[in-house]
Structures are given as structure tokens and as C-alpha cells.
Design a protein around this motif. Sequence first.
Motif, PDB file in Angstrom:
ATOM      1  N   GLY A   1     -42.409 -13.060   8.168  1.00  0.00           N
ATOM      2  CA  GLY A   1     -43.057 -13.295   6.879  1.00  0.00           C
ATOM      3  C   GLY A   1     -43.256 -12.003   6.107  1.00  0.00           C
ATOM      4  N   PHE A   2     -43.706 -10.965   6.807  1.00  0.00           N
ATOM      5  CA  PHE A   2     -43.919  -9.678   6.155  1.00  0.00           C
ATOM      6  C   PHE A   2     -42.598  -9.063   5.704  1.00  0.00           C
ATOM      7  CE2 PHE A   2     -44.653  -4.973   6.736  1.00  0.00           C
ATOM      8  CZ  PHE A   2     -45.272  -4.802   5.513  1.00  0.00           C
ATOM      9  N   SER A   3     -41.557  -9.164   6.530  1.00  0.00           N
ATOM     10  CA  SER A   3     -40.244  -8.622   6.167  1.00  0.00           C
ATOM     11  C   SER A   3     -39.660  -9.340   4.957  1.00  0.00           C
ATOM     12  CB  SER A   3     -39.282  -8.732   7.357  1.00  0.00           C
ATOM     13  OG  SER A   3     -39.743  -7.979   8.455  1.00  0.00           O
ATOM     14  N   ASP A   4     -39.869 -10.638   4.891  1.00  0.00           N
ATOM     15  CA  ASP A   4     -39.405 -11.391   3.716  1.00  0.00           C
ATOM     16  C   ASP A   4     -40.060 -10.870   2.445  1.00  0.00           C
ATOM     17  OD1 ASP A   4     -37.738 -12.965   5.214  1.00  0.00           O
ATOM     18  OD2 ASP A   4     -39.115 -14.667   5.349  1.00  0.00           O
TER      19      ASP A   4
ATOM     20  N   GLN B   1     -29.552  -9.505   2.142  1.00  0.00           N
ATOM     21  CA  GLN B   1     -29.673 -10.886   2.598  1.00  0.00           C
ATOM     22  C   GLN B   1     -30.868 -11.054   3.527  1.00  0.00           C
ATOM     23  OE1 GLN B   1     -25.808 -11.617   4.306  1.00  0.00           O
ATOM     24  NE2 GLN B   1     -24.745 -10.943   2.461  1.00  0.00           N
ATOM     25  N   ASP B   2     -31.108 -12.289   3.965  1.00  0.00           N
ATOM     26  CA  ASP B   2     -32.243 -12.582   4.842  1.00  0.00           C
ATOM     27  C   ASP B   2     -32.078 -11.872   6.178  1.00  0.00           C
ATOM     28  OD1 ASP B   2     -33.304 -14.229   2.913  1.00  0.00           O
ATOM     29  OD2 ASP B   2     -32.452 -16.069   3.752  1.00  0.00           O
ATOM     30  N   CYS B   3     -33.211 -11.483   6.762  1.00  0.00           N
ATOM     31  CA  CYS B   3     -33.171 -10.773   8.034  1.00  0.00           C
ATOM     32  C   CYS B   3     -32.842 -11.725   9.187  1.00  0.00           C
ATOM     33  CB  CYS B   3     -34.492 -10.052   8.283  1.00  0.00           C
ATOM     34  SG  CYS B   3     -35.935 -11.124   8.297  1.00  0.00           S
TER      35      CYS B   3
ATOM     36  N   VAL C   1     -30.749  -6.605   8.835  1.00  0.00           N
ATOM     37  CA  VAL C   1     -30.720  -7.010   7.431  1.00  0.00           C
ATOM     38  C   VAL C   1     -29.313  -6.784   6.878  1.00  0.00           C
ATOM     39  CG1 VAL C   1     -31.722  -6.708   5.144  1.00  0.00           C
ATOM     40  CG2 VAL C   1     -33.141  -6.380   7.179  1.00  0.00           C
ATOM     41  N   PRO C   2     -28.494  -7.831   6.761  1.00  0.00           N
ATOM     42  CA  PRO C   2     -27.144  -7.672   6.200  1.00  0.00           C
ATOM     43  C   PRO C   2     -27.214  -7.328   4.714  1.00  0.00           C
ATOM     44  CG  PRO C   2     -27.358  -9.739   7.440  1.00  0.00           C
ATOM     45  CD  PRO C   2     -28.745  -9.207   7.228  1.00  0.00           C
ATOM     46  N   PHE C   3     -26.307  -6.474   4.263  1.00  0.00           N
ATOM     47  CA  PHE C   3     -26.227  -6.162   2.832  1.00  0.00           C
ATOM     48  C   PHE C   3     -24.761  -6.095   2.417  1.00  0.00           C
ATOM     49  CE2 PHE C   3     -25.954  -2.104   4.942  1.00  0.00           C
ATOM     50  CZ  PHE C   3     -25.152  -1.304   4.140  1.00  0.00           C
ATOM     51  N   ALA C   4     -24.518  -6.266   1.138  1.00  0.00           N
ATOM     52  CA  ALA C   4     -23.146  -6.320   0.625  1.00  0.00           C
ATOM     53  C   ALA C   4     -23.101  -5.763  -0.791  1.00  0.00           C
ATOM     54  CB  ALA C   4     -22.636  -7.762   0.633  1.00  0.00           C
TER      55      ALA C   4
END
Length: 388
Positions: free
Chosen positions: A67-70, A89-91, A113-116
Motif C-alpha cells: 500500500g505504501f509503495s503504491d 508499472q505496479d510493483c 518495479v518494472p519501468f519502460a
Amino acid sequence: MVNFVWKQIQKFNTRDPAQDEEKDIFAEGSVSTKALLLDKGVLERFYDKRIHTTAHEYWRVQEFVEGFSDDLLEDFTSVCDRKADIAVQDCIGVGSVYEFWRTSKPLTCDLMVPFAPPKPYQFSAQLCGGTPAEHCWGRIKIERASENNSCLCGMANLGDDMVCLLHGQNEVAKISDALEDLLCSKHTPYLSKDRVIKWFQNGITKAWEKISHKYEFELTFRNLVSLKVRFRSGMTIIFNITPVIRFQDSNAYFVPQFTSNGDNSADTHWLLSFAVYEKHLLKSLAKSLPENPCHIRCLQIVSFLHKKQTDLTGRSPLSNYHLKTALLHLLLDKRPSEWSSDHLEQRVCDILEFIWKSLHKRELWHVLIGNSQVPKEIALLWIFADLL
């Protein structure tokens, strides 16, 4: 480690004094795991008193961290470099807390945490090396998307007499420059682990400054990707939040693991993590096991004792990941019935013996790469499943 196991377990042993001569087996020096005799009742009491963590505690920590990471990631993009326009993107939760075998306190969550990059760009990974072990790392290049991209400007040079209303030529050039300046190793199109981590940490720090007023706790960076939450009560929660890049359409992700060999080229070498596959594999194998199986308890016991050993003797190349790999190999090799709760002591000895033999051979094969025993439902990408 086997010597240490015996000493710890013996603290809980209530055997008849006449049996004390069995301790002579564990005199100073090397000890074969075949000589390790564990009493089931003693082992279970040892587990309940020293190791056991309730499922509720795991879930409670996971719920807070996610929840905190979101919240952090929701504000992350708004405070980052808008020229690069990188999508976060979502963790994804992985590792021991999400596999319910973490023993050390405080519980530490691992999040990827994926990123693009924005269109018309993409990350293109190049696997490196010539053996299964070497294929676990690669370099990641920023390039224009292929013809599969939905926008025409990602296919070819449009020329001076045609422009893309979504991605004007000047805009595309600015995005390219911004991405390379922000994320790439100097004078190369390859992603720099150091720059990516600094970009990510900077964004997380700014996001926390923006939302910190909503929370009544203290947040600090323990290192580049590890965060520590301290509540007013004194309770702490630690979580590692790491930027990662997905490899093709698989569940394998490149992670920025650092090296200490002083090689500058290593800054563009990204480790390929199979943590998501391993989580799925452990969950899949558990479905076929008897009720109340002992596999997680086995791993927790060995992991707990290994930590106590390293606390006394210093860091060791042997890690909890090696212990988990040993467990997964044994789960694939043994019949499900052999993991009933009645076999706890035998399976603990099996893990110790597996590690013992691996250390002597100096060889521990990855449980997924080139392993024909891995269930098809894990859907491992063919390039790894067939790699021998």
C-alpha cells in the motif's frame, strides 16, 4: 554449518544421558551429514520456540509495504524528468516474505518495479555469455521500436515533408537525448545500473517529500534501494524496492545488481532474475504436497541456523538463495508424500547433505535453466528451458 546445527539443536535435546556418547560423532573437524541424527520432537520444539512466524504477520507486513509503495509510485512519475516520460508499472513482490519462509526480524520485503521508455522507444536486451550460468546477465539498449509499433514514426524516417502528430521529429529527438542522458552509460546506448538507481532513488525521495505529511512515521534510505520505516512505537519495517526491466514477454527481469571488481563495463551488465518464476514454482509444487507439509519449515530451519552461523563466523559466500535452490531441487526430485510433517528431520538432513555435496563439488545448478523436471505450467521462456 553442520557442526553449528548440532550444537543449536542439542540445546533443546532431552535424551537419556546414556545416549550422550552420540555427541562424540560431532567432534571438531568435518562432519558428514549422514551422521547427523535429529529427533523429530526436539526439532519441532526448536522450530516453534525460535523460528515460527505466523501467516498473519507475513500478510500484515506485505499489506503495509504494498500500500505504501503504491502511494510512492503514484507520485513518482509526477516528480520525475518529464522529458524522458518513463512509465513506471505496479510493483511485484518476490522473495522470502512472499514465499513465507523469512525468519530474520524485522521482516524484509523485496519489491521489483518494472519501468519502460515512452513510445516510439523500447528496451532491447542482449543476453551475454556462452554457458547457462553466463546467460543470467545481459546488456540493455534503448532503441526505436520495430514495425510492430502502432505508430508510423517508429517504423522509418518520415522525411522533412511528413511529421507525426503524436511524436514530432523534434520531440522524438528530445526524448532520445533525455533517455540517454538520464539512464545510459556515458557515450553508449546501454543502460547504466548506477544512473538508473540514482534516477529511481531521486524520484522516490521526491515522491516521499510530496506525501510524507500523510504518514506518522520516519522513512530513511538504508542504501540505494533499501528503505526503512520506523513507527513511533519503535517498530520497524524494511523493504527493498528495485527498478527492473522485463525480458521480452517472460517473467524474468533484469535487476541492477552491483559488482565490486572495478570493471567499468560491469555498469552496463544487468543480472537476470528468475525470482517471479521461482515464486510460482514453489507455489505450484506445494499444490501436490500432503496437508501441512514440512518443506517451508525445513527451509526456515536451515536458513535460521545459517544466519546464526554467519553472525558468529562472518559473512559467507553461501546465501539463503543457495538454500532455497537446494530445496527446490529436492522438491522436484522427491515424491510429494516424502514431504509430510512426519519427515521433517529427514528433509532437513537432505537439504544439509545437498548443500554439503554442492560445496564439495563447487557446483550448484540453477533450478530452472535447462531443467526438464520444471512443470510446463511455469511457462519458462524456451530460451531458458532448452538451455543446456
